[in-house]
Structures are given as structure tokens and as C-alpha cells.
Design an enzyme around this catalytic site. Sequence first.
Site, PDB file in Angstrom:
ATOM      1  N   CYS A 210      -5.934  -2.323   2.346  1.00  0.00           N
ATOM      2  CA  CYS A 210      -5.983  -2.356   3.803  1.00  0.00           C
ATOM      3  C   CYS A 210      -7.398  -2.583   4.337  1.00  0.00           C
ATOM      4  O   CYS A 210      -8.043  -3.565   3.985  1.00  0.00           O
ATOM      5  CB  CYS A 210      -5.373  -1.060   4.337  1.00  0.00           C
TER       6      CYS A 210
ATOM      7  N   GLU B  57       0.836  -1.206   0.000  1.00  0.00           N
ATOM      8  CA  GLU B  57       0.000   0.000   0.000  1.00  0.00           C
ATOM      9  C   GLU B  57       0.872   1.257   0.000  1.00  0.00           C
ATOM     10  O   GLU B  57       1.802   1.381   0.799  1.00  0.00           O
ATOM     11  CB  GLU B  57      -0.894  -0.008   1.238  1.00  0.00           C
TER      12      GLU B  57
ATOM     13  N   LYS C  58      -8.648   4.504  -2.756  1.00  0.00           N
ATOM     14  CA  LYS C  58      -9.231   3.964  -1.527  1.00  0.00           C
ATOM     15  C   LYS C  58     -10.487   4.758  -1.172  1.00  0.00           C
ATOM     16  O   LYS C  58     -10.457   5.980  -1.085  1.00  0.00           O
ATOM     17  CB  LYS C  58      -8.211   4.049  -0.401  1.00  0.00           C
TER      18      LYS C  58
END
Length: 325
Positions: A162, A46, A128
Amino acid sequence: MNRMIRAAAAQIAPVFDETGLGTVGKICRTIADAAQQGVQIIVFPETIVPYYPYFSFIRPAFRMGAEHLALYDRAAVVPGPVTEMVGAAARAAGMVVVLGVNERDGGTLYNTQLVFDATGELILKRRKITPTYHERMVWGQGDGAGLRVVDSAAGRIGALACWEHYNPLARYALMTQHEEIHCAQFPGSLVGQVFADQMEVTIRHHALESGCFVINATGWLSDGQIADIAGDPALEGPLRGGCFTAIVSPEGKLLAEPRCEGEGLVIADLDFGLIAKRKRMMDSVGHYARPELLSLLHDRRPARTVHYPDDPPEGVEPDSLQDRT
């Protein structure tokens, strides 16, 4: 169904330099090294480019301005030098590459996942959808346009970053598009062993529920990097542990020894016949679904601050990657 490909998950440390391109150079070298081992798809951690904003986890917002601005200076613009360098490396290796970057778009940073096909073409850019906890002071929010599975030389690829994996509807949106390989990215070197334990449960469960392979990559910080970021030995503890770089089969099995310490690659061969074997018994978006009882509304329109008269009508897919993202 009988296709086999070789996959890799990379656990690497960023390079802290003034440009942010030092990390990109390291990524390109890792791609070349993986190609020598027959790897056809590789996943990086990430926002590894230029680095994950670890500072935001250990500093209050009013003290992180300088570090936040430094991240702005080193963040990637898409398309730009970062995508050119990584695209060229992917093309030279004939490898699908999934990369996490800090993306700068105007005055906002985003946690962005990039998927390059084996030709070097950028085939997906997604952001995200909800930054987690401390990350909300660093990144803006993505939209439903990025919840997309794309065809690649390695198969149908979906990706989440995540704790997006704790949004079951986001995961289901990808399942409905029949992902074959799910690419997961976490920061690593954060929170401690409990983070690694939770990560293992999360990626193995998604593999089982989606009936797909999961390639998970986490970042790594050296002791020297941890000391530099923390600036105080009392703050170093939260920047240790939390690494679980691994590859999981559609049956929820680890296909290679996970990497929880240090830098390196986790490599495994993916037998696509296992997807049909799993879904024959439980297809969560097919014969095991009950759409007349439970269904998902997925708004795939890009979020925009302005709409123009020549915008495509609602429900019409835009033609270009730029329009999609």
C-alpha cells in the site's frame, strides 16, 4: 533476457469465518485454478488473511476493541497452519505465491507479506514498516530487515504494501537489489475512485523508475460484506471503490485489462527482455545514479527488544529466515 513467465494478480474477497482459515482455503483454490491457466507467480491482496481491518477505517478507536480482538484470534502465526496450507498449495502448483496476512507475534499484530517459492518454501517474511493513518491502531511497525529482494523460480522479487510505495527510500532500497518483479498489495474496497486512480499512477511510476514488472493485487468486498462491516448505511460509502488489480511492464504499460470491480484474476505474460530494454536507457541504480551526490543508508538489522551475547556482529548476515525476520 529472453525468459517469459506467466503472472497473475488476484482480486478476491475474504471469507469472514470464526477461524480465518476460510480465506486460506479460498486462496489455495485460487492457486490451483491459476495453475490450470499456466500461471507461475500469483500475488494476493494486502492482509487478505484473514481480512483487512476495514473496521478501523470507519470506527473510532474506542469502539473497535471487539473487532480488533477478533482479528487477533484469526490472525496468522508464522510459521503455522496458514504457511503450511499455502506452502503446500504453492508446491502442488509449482507456483511462486505472494500473500498478505495479519501476523500475530506475541501481543502485536503486523501487516506482513509472505513470499513462497515454487517449492512451497517460505523465502521472505517482511512487515510493513509504517502502518498508515487508522492502521496504526491495529498493527505494529516493521523494520529494515524486510526490505529485501529474494531470488525465486519466477525471478528476483521485491514487495511493498500500500502506501509504503509513497516512501521513495523504501522503494529505492528494493531497486538497489535489482528487483525484476515488484509485488504490490493494497486493501481495495476503500476510499473510492480516487484511491484507484492514485494506485494506478503509483504502480506505473514504480515500474518505470525501477525498470521492473509490477504485479498489483487489491481486495474486494461484496455488497453484503460491506453492509455487515459498516452496520449502518451511512458508513458504507468509504468501503466502496478503490480497486485496481493490474500488471505493469517496465515501460509503464498495462499488460492486461485492469480489474476494478468483482473477483477474478488479471493474467499477463512477462517478457524479461523488456527489463534490459528499459534499463539500457535509464537505470536508476546504475548509469543514471549519482552516488557521490545522493545515496541511501539502509539499516538491515532486525529490530529487537533484547540482544544476546551470541547475536551475529553488526554487518554479518544471519543464517536462517527466523533470524532474518
